[in-house]
Design a protein around this motif. Structure first.
Motif, short mmCIF file in Angstrom:
data_model
loop_
_atom_site.label_atom_id
_atom_site.label_comp_id
_atom_site.label_asym_id
_atom_site.label_seq_id
_atom_site.Cartn_x
_atom_site.Cartn_y
_atom_site.Cartn_z
N ARG A 237 4.86 -2.09 2.91
CA ARG A 237 4.43 -2.66 4.19
C ARG A 237 2.96 -2.36 4.50
O ARG A 237 2.31 -3.11 5.22
CB ARG A 237 5.31 -2.12 5.34
N TRP A 238 2.46 -1.27 3.99
CA TRP A 238 1.10 -0.84 4.29
C TRP A 238 0.38 -0.43 3.01
O TRP A 238 1.00 0.10 2.08
CB TRP A 238 1.10 0.35 5.24
N LEU A 239 -0.94 -0.64 3.00
CA LEU A 239 -1.79 -0.15 1.92
C LEU A 239 -2.76 0.86 2.52
O LEU A 239 -3.59 0.52 3.37
CB LEU A 239 -2.58 -1.28 1.26
N ALA A 240 -2.63 2.13 2.10
CA ALA A 240 -3.51 3.20 2.58
C ALA A 240 -4.70 3.32 1.63
O ALA A 240 -4.54 3.23 0.41
CB ALA A 240 -2.76 4.52 2.65
N THR A 241 -5.90 3.54 2.20
CA THR A 241 -7.11 3.58 1.38
C THR A 241 -8.06 4.67 1.84
O THR A 241 -8.08 5.07 3.01
CB THR A 241 -7.86 2.23 1.47
#
Length: 344
Positions: A237-241
């Motif tokens: 659901r999310w892409l952390a960067t």
């Protein structure tokens, strides 16, 4: 907040961690399925930490620096070095060479899948091996490979390079990639857990993504620095960067990140986030910063839990074990730790 204002006791590392000074840059680290942690160092060694975190052993894996390291299929670790070798380091420290891919050549990126599939890049070439270490094929790209990723099913390999990325089917009789085009230099690459999206980190402080169903482009910009670490949450659901003074998290639901602002967590003090790792089950991100600060951030609530204080060098590597009960980290100065986050 200055370093003197941090109290060691406020951080989980003091009560729940085991640490070591390793004496060399921690380039990469990973947990194998059995809970053993492997750390690849700039001095060519792989350090092996048995479950529990108290026993730290050393294996001489490379003549030169370790450039990348991942967990191998069942146990042990796969690493590439600037000695041109792809090697496997078992949990007992035994080192075996899978392939020598050329002197004066760097094995810059490696990847492995639980099926036994392994991949390693040298310049423009991506070498693919099976579980026995036999070479299956060599895939050629238009320029040096900037990063590689294997999808969740072990059927496709994605490789980034100049002007885009290439997506290969491992079992294809004719090796012809699906080319995802976007001008510029592409480095790190990730595939979403469901295999529907590919995202690369670019040279000019931005991310670029492709939705595979319709080739829809996704441009994610606004970073003050290059993104060197990316991770999808467990359900994608999310892409952390990394790459900003906060943890920048892009939504990949409800139509994806197009036209949406990212969520920013744990920012505001001007220190860049240098590494991220998503919890294997929950929507929680571990984030390391350039001053050595390590924390956990819960995406839904924004709650922050401090794990390790600054002062030991920038966080350069970060990983969870499969159960999500242990978090390992390493820094540019060779400080490393494993924190037990299991409920007590």
């Amino acid at each position: 907040m200055s370093e003197s204002e941090y109290a060691e006791a406020d951080f989980l590392l003091a009560a729940r961690g085991h640490t070591q000074e390793l004496g060399a840059w921690v380039v990469d680290l990973a947990f194998s399925k059995d809970g053993t942690c492997g750390l690849g160092l700039g001095d060519g060694t792989v350090r092996i930490v048995a479950p529990g975190g108290t026993d730290w052993a050393t294996a001489a894996a490379h003549d030169g620096a370790v450039l990348s390291l991942v967990a191998d299929a069942k146990d042990g670790f796969l690493s590439g070095g600037d000695d041109g070798r792809l090697v496997r380091t078992a949990a007992d420290g035994t080192v075996s060479e899978i392939a020598s891919l050329g002197t004066m050549k760097w094995v810059e990126h490696v990847a492995a899948h639980e099926s036994g599939l392994r991949a390693a890049s040298v310049g423009k070439l991506l070498h693919v091996f099976d579980a026995r270490g036999e070479k299956l094929k060599t895939l050629t790209h238009p320029s040096s490979v900037g990063g590689i990723a294997i999808d969740a099913k072990g059927k496709r390999i994605a490789a980034s390079h100049y002007n885009g990325a290439s997506l290969w089917f491992v079992a294809a009789r004719e090796d012809k990639p699906r080319v995802l085009e976007w001008k510029g230099s592409h480095a790190g690459i990730v595939l979403s857990p469901d295999g529907t999206h590919v995202v690369t980190a670019m040279q000019e402080n931005a991310l670029h993504g492709w939705r595979l169903a319709d080739n829809q482009h996704m441009r994610m910009s606004g970073y003050p620095s290059k993104t060197r670490s990316m991770a999808f949450t467990a359900r994608g659901r999310w892409l952390a960067t990394s790459g900003a003074d906060s943890v920048v998290i892009w939504p990949f639901f409800g139509g994806g990140p197009m036209g949406k602002a990212p969520t920013e967590l744990a920012g505001g003090d001007g220190v860049l986030c240098s590494a991220v790792a998503c919890h294997p089950q929950h929507e929680v991100v571990a984030a390391g910063f350039a001053d050595g600060l390590l924390l956990l951030a819960e995406i839904g609530s924004g709650k922050i839990v401090p794990v390790a204080p600054p002062g030991h060098g920038g966080i350069s590597a970060l990983a969870w074990n499969a159960a999500g009960s242990q978090l390992a980290f390493g820094t540019e100065t060779g400080f490393a730790g494993i924190v037990d986050l299991a409920r007590r």
